[in-house]
Write a protein that holds these residues in place. Structure first.
Motif, short mmCIF file in Angstrom:
data_model
loop_
_atom_site.label_atom_id
_atom_site.label_comp_id
_atom_site.label_asym_id
_atom_site.label_seq_id
_atom_site.Cartn_x
_atom_site.Cartn_y
_atom_site.Cartn_z
N LEU A 38 1.37 19.18 -30.19
CA LEU A 38 1.37 20.30 -31.13
C LEU A 38 0.72 21.53 -30.50
CD1 LEU A 38 0.61 18.57 -34.55
CD2 LEU A 38 2.78 18.90 -33.37
N LYS A 39 -0.25 21.30 -29.62
CA LYS A 39 -0.88 22.43 -28.93
C LYS A 39 0.14 23.13 -28.04
CE LYS A 39 -5.08 22.09 -27.37
NZ LYS A 39 -6.29 21.75 -26.57
N ALA A 40 0.98 22.35 -27.34
CA ALA A 40 2.00 22.96 -26.48
C ALA A 40 3.01 23.74 -27.31
CB ALA A 40 2.70 21.87 -25.67
N LEU A 41 3.39 23.18 -28.46
CA LEU A 41 4.34 23.88 -29.34
C LEU A 41 3.73 25.18 -29.87
CD1 LEU A 41 5.79 20.88 -31.38
CD2 LEU A 41 7.03 22.31 -29.76
N ALA A 42 2.44 25.12 -30.25
CA ALA A 42 1.78 26.32 -30.76
C ALA A 42 1.65 27.39 -29.67
CB ALA A 42 0.41 25.95 -31.31
N LEU A 312 2.66 13.82 -32.83
CA LEU A 312 1.79 14.02 -33.98
C LEU A 312 0.41 13.38 -33.82
CD1 LEU A 312 4.33 13.45 -36.91
CD2 LEU A 312 3.89 15.52 -35.58
N SER A 313 0.06 13.00 -32.60
CA SER A 313 -1.21 12.28 -32.38
C SER A 313 -2.41 13.04 -32.93
CB SER A 313 -1.42 12.02 -30.89
OG SER A 313 -0.38 11.23 -30.37
N SER A 314 -2.47 14.34 -32.67
CA SER A 314 -3.63 15.11 -33.12
C SER A 314 -3.74 15.15 -34.64
CB SER A 314 -3.57 16.54 -32.56
OG SER A 314 -2.34 17.16 -32.89
N LEU A 315 -2.59 15.21 -35.33
CA LEU A 315 -2.61 15.19 -36.80
C LEU A 315 -3.05 13.82 -37.32
CD1 LEU A 315 0.51 17.07 -38.24
CD2 LEU A 315 -1.89 17.40 -38.85
N LYS A 316 -2.57 12.77 -36.68
CA LYS A 316 -2.87 11.42 -37.16
C LYS A 316 -4.35 11.08 -37.00
CE LYS A 316 1.79 9.62 -36.34
NZ LYS A 316 2.64 8.74 -35.52
N GLY A 362 -5.15 22.30 -31.36
CA GLY A 362 -3.83 22.92 -31.35
C GLY A 362 -3.17 22.97 -32.71
N LEU A 363 -3.92 22.64 -33.78
CA LEU A 363 -3.33 22.61 -35.11
C LEU A 363 -3.32 23.98 -35.77
CD1 LEU A 363 -5.00 19.31 -36.35
CD2 LEU A 363 -2.68 19.62 -35.45
N VAL A 364 -4.24 24.84 -35.38
CA VAL A 364 -4.27 26.21 -35.90
C VAL A 364 -4.52 27.16 -34.73
CG1 VAL A 364 -5.17 25.44 -38.13
CG2 VAL A 364 -6.76 26.23 -36.38
N LEU A 384 4.52 25.29 -36.44
CA LEU A 384 4.00 24.00 -36.92
C LEU A 384 3.98 23.87 -38.44
CD1 LEU A 384 0.93 23.51 -34.53
CD2 LEU A 384 3.32 22.85 -34.17
N THR A 385 4.45 24.86 -39.17
CA THR A 385 4.29 24.82 -40.63
C THR A 385 4.97 23.60 -41.25
OG1 THR A 385 6.16 26.36 -40.77
CG2 THR A 385 3.94 27.29 -40.98
#
Length: 400
Positions: A38-42, A312-316, A362-364, A384-385
């Motif tokens: 998610l950090k890479a996507l952000a 989704l590892s960071s979210l989990k 990387g979530l925000v 990421l929304t």
């Protein structure tokens, strides 16, 4: 220098607790094979300056050029048109267009701004920050009519606004009204009252995110006042294919080892199916995943590596406290440190560390203030929304 190690150790333990490191394993920043963190996507979007023409076209070029080229929104366009026509017939009511972040609400509303501006005064307003008082609510609405001498009461504001020439007023980003801070409830009541009492003379069209709308409905019964509620969602596979076709037609892209001329519809359809499955129809996320797969070595055409899916590892690994923070960031469209502290009744320091932890994962993303760390602003990047909202929904932090 005399360094007291036990004191430093105790301080570090407190910092780790605030950051949540006692509950989280630190994530490896490298992407898992076949997945993008998610950090890479952000970090892919937004960038201050696109690195290539392909990136500019795919991620930053406007999707539409005119009022008749919105993909997959014919029903919603017609319903908004119907609401405006009813207002023209002196049957005006409040209208809301609701949908998730990234579904194109602002794009749709801007089209009506263009379409009617030749025959009516049309104002498009997007709140810069939350309205926290009656005075601010009145000032914001008076701004729509270029009223500089602000009325002192709600009654006076309604009278002055009803004396202005008829207008269509489009108010986007209604989530900015959701800020749960002292005095904001009265600001919301003021805002709603003025709209209700002027709806026959002026045409009010509101844009609001879906989960924000549900919170406004449950807490403030906003559905009792809004006559027309027009719903949008992310795009179907066919609609997403049309969107990506518009963009990739301008890029010399090599699909399945075929030249652009040789690439069959089957190859492109297969690519769009993969992107739809990975993005759930979120056009910006699909575009970022496609751009991440491009191997642009300066040659033409551009090669395409396999499409990765979000990791989704960071979210989990988020604990409940993290998820509640993400939920508030989502429904508010972003928060400053002091606002987060006010919502959660905690210290500025605790909020600062919590939000910075989410940024490190990387979530925000953050916009930092040079003057005051309490003014640092954190938000969920558009890419990421969808991912974060669905995770929050599945963990009962957002409600349908």
């Amino acid at each position: 220098m005399d360094i007291k190690l036990p004191i430093l150790s105790t301080a570090w333990q407190k910092i780790k607790t605030l950051l949540g490191l006692e509950h989280h394993a630190l994530l490896d920043e490298d992407n898992i094979e076949g997945k993008l963190s998610l950090k890479a996507l952000a970090n892919h979007y937004p960038n201050s300056s696109p690195a290539s023409e392909a990136e500019q076209i795919l991620l930053y070029s406007p999707l539409i050029a005119g009022v008749d080229t919105i993909i997959g929104r014919d029903t919603q366009r017609q319903k908004v048109t119907d609401a405006i026509e009813r207002w023209q017939q002196q049957k005006g009511e409040l209208t809301a267009v609701i949908g998730p972040f990234g579904a194109g609400i602002s794009t749709l509303l801007n089209q009506f701004h263009q379409q009617y501006t030749h025959s009516y005064n049309v104002t498009y307003l997007s709140f810069y920050h939350g309205v926290l008082s009656t005075k601010e609510a009145i000032a914001n609405l008076c701004y729509c009519f270029n009223i500089t001498d602000e009325p002192n009461s709600i009654t006076a504001a309604i009278a002055v606004i009803n004396q202005q020439p008829q207008q269509i007023i489009i108010i986007d980003d209604l989530h900015k009204l959701m800020l749960r801070m002292m005095g904001n409830y009265q600001a919301l009541v003021t805002f709603a009252t003025i709209l209700m009492e002027t709806r026959q003379h002026h045409c009010w069209i509101l844009g609001c995110e879906t989960f924000v709308w549900h919170r406004l409905s449950s807490q403030y019964s906003i559905t009792n006042f809004v006559k027309s509620i027009i719903k949008m969602d992310y795009f179907t596979q066919q609609e997403l294919s049309e969107i990506l076709k518009q963009k990739t037609d301008k890029i010399p892209l090599k699909i399945n080892n075929l030249s652009p001329e040789e690439a069959s519809n089957g190859a492109f359809d297969s690519l769009c199916k993969q992107l739809h499955q990975a993005s759930d129809g979120h056009p910006k996320l699909a575009s970022v995943l496609l751009h991440a797969a491009m191997v642009d070595d300066g040659n033409s055409p551009i090669n395409l590596s396999p499409i990765s899916s979000p990791d989704l590892s960071s979210l989990k690994q988020c604990i409940d406290e993290d998820l509640f923070s993400l939920a508030e960031l989502y429904v508010h469209g972003g928060l400053r440190v002091f606002q987060h502290a006010d919502i959660f009744a905690t210290s500025i320091e605790h909020s600062s560390l919590k939000l910075e932890y989410l940024a490190r994962q990387g979530l925000v993303k953050a916009h930092y203030s040079k003057q005051d760390f309490a003014q640092h602003y954190y938000f969920i990047t558009p890419t990421l929304t969808r991912i974060i909202a669905m995770h929050l929904l599945n963990h009962n932090k957002l409600y349908l």
